[in-house]
Design an enzyme around this catalytic site. Sequence first.
Site, PDB file in Angstrom:
ATOM      1  CB  ALA A  26     -45.297  21.754  24.297  1.00 49.24           C
TER       2      ALA A  26
ATOM      3  CD  GLN B 257     -45.491  27.913  31.410  1.00 49.80           C
ATOM      4  OE1 GLN B 257     -45.175  28.484  30.375  1.00 49.80           O
ATOM      5  NE2 GLN B 257     -46.731  27.953  31.903  1.00 49.80           N
ATOM      6  CB  SER B 258     -42.775  22.343  26.880  1.00 47.23           C
ATOM      7  OG  SER B 258     -42.154  22.043  25.655  1.00 47.23           O
ATOM      8  CG  ASN B 259     -39.760  27.852  25.633  1.00 52.48           C
ATOM      9  OD1 ASN B 259     -40.635  28.611  26.023  1.00 52.48           O
ATOM     10  ND2 ASN B 259     -38.557  27.808  26.177  1.00 52.48           N
TER      11      ASN B 259
END
Length: 335
Positions: A79, A75-77
Amino acid sequence: MNLARFPRLRLAHLPTPLDHLPRLTGALGGAEIWIKRDDCTGLSTGGNKTRKLEFLMAEAMEEGADIVLTQGATQSNHARQTAAAAARLGLACHILLEDRTGKNDSDYARNGNVLLDHLHGATIEHHSPHPDMNAEMERVAERMRSEGRKPYCIPGGGSNPTGALGYVNAAIELVTQANDIGLGIDHVVHATGSTGTQAGLLAGLKGINAGIPVLGVSVRAEKEAQEENVFKLACATAEKLGAPGVVRRADVVANSDYVGKGYGFPAPDTIDAIEMLARLEGILLDPVYSGKGMAGLIDLARKGAFAKGENVVFVHTGGSAALFAYRSDLVPEAS
């Protein structure tokens, strides 16, 4: 500080607002709480990485890249914002997502930031926990080079000296805004993870002799490790700016009391902070970064760490898209 000598693209909606939080201030009953709304940077629901990407993507374009690679947690912001920036610039984007939590419910695996990664057209490969995802990314990039591509690699969080320039700029912006309204800032607080935000703020604030301390609330690492990583990047950033030695080790302060179970796992006080801001101020935090950062600020304020009447600025690093991936943590009966 002459940031104009570095390549930069204007991707963010700047300056972001600097707002007083009167209801939170009243609930805590001590210091005056302000918020720097870097969740409002405008790129794919906003967030702090957009500032970094202004410098990183400019470098990628200068180098003639045709594809951008980056890596992060599922859940990378970062990325998500990288995928959006690449789409806006007409570049391909490939993302390596690392499973750091073991969560396998459909909300976490497919909703939130992952959904937006796909909508922005990024290609994604999933990885089990790995000790060096940047090295894994470079391996993928080397394969692409052998196929005739021109990849540009962005480290996790956009946290290198080029990316940290975004938060040098944010430091200058914040002090300018405060000066314009006659606000004397006594403390800056924010969530710290991959270190680029804190390192850039420190290099910027020290570089202009602002005299404002920065507290990073760690979202994963222990205090000593987090501080050392921030210090290394802050020094490298200051060196890039032509101001070596401006950041001292004593300037770097992190608090790791609010990590909870670990990275990507919201603790009970994280959830409390998210609910408190949503219900008192109509502001959405996220379960991985800003929620933990605000949990730290709230607890420290209640313990008297900030004097009555002092002005504390919380830098909101964004990430509200991740709320939809954490439904079962936020509303357990809906799981």
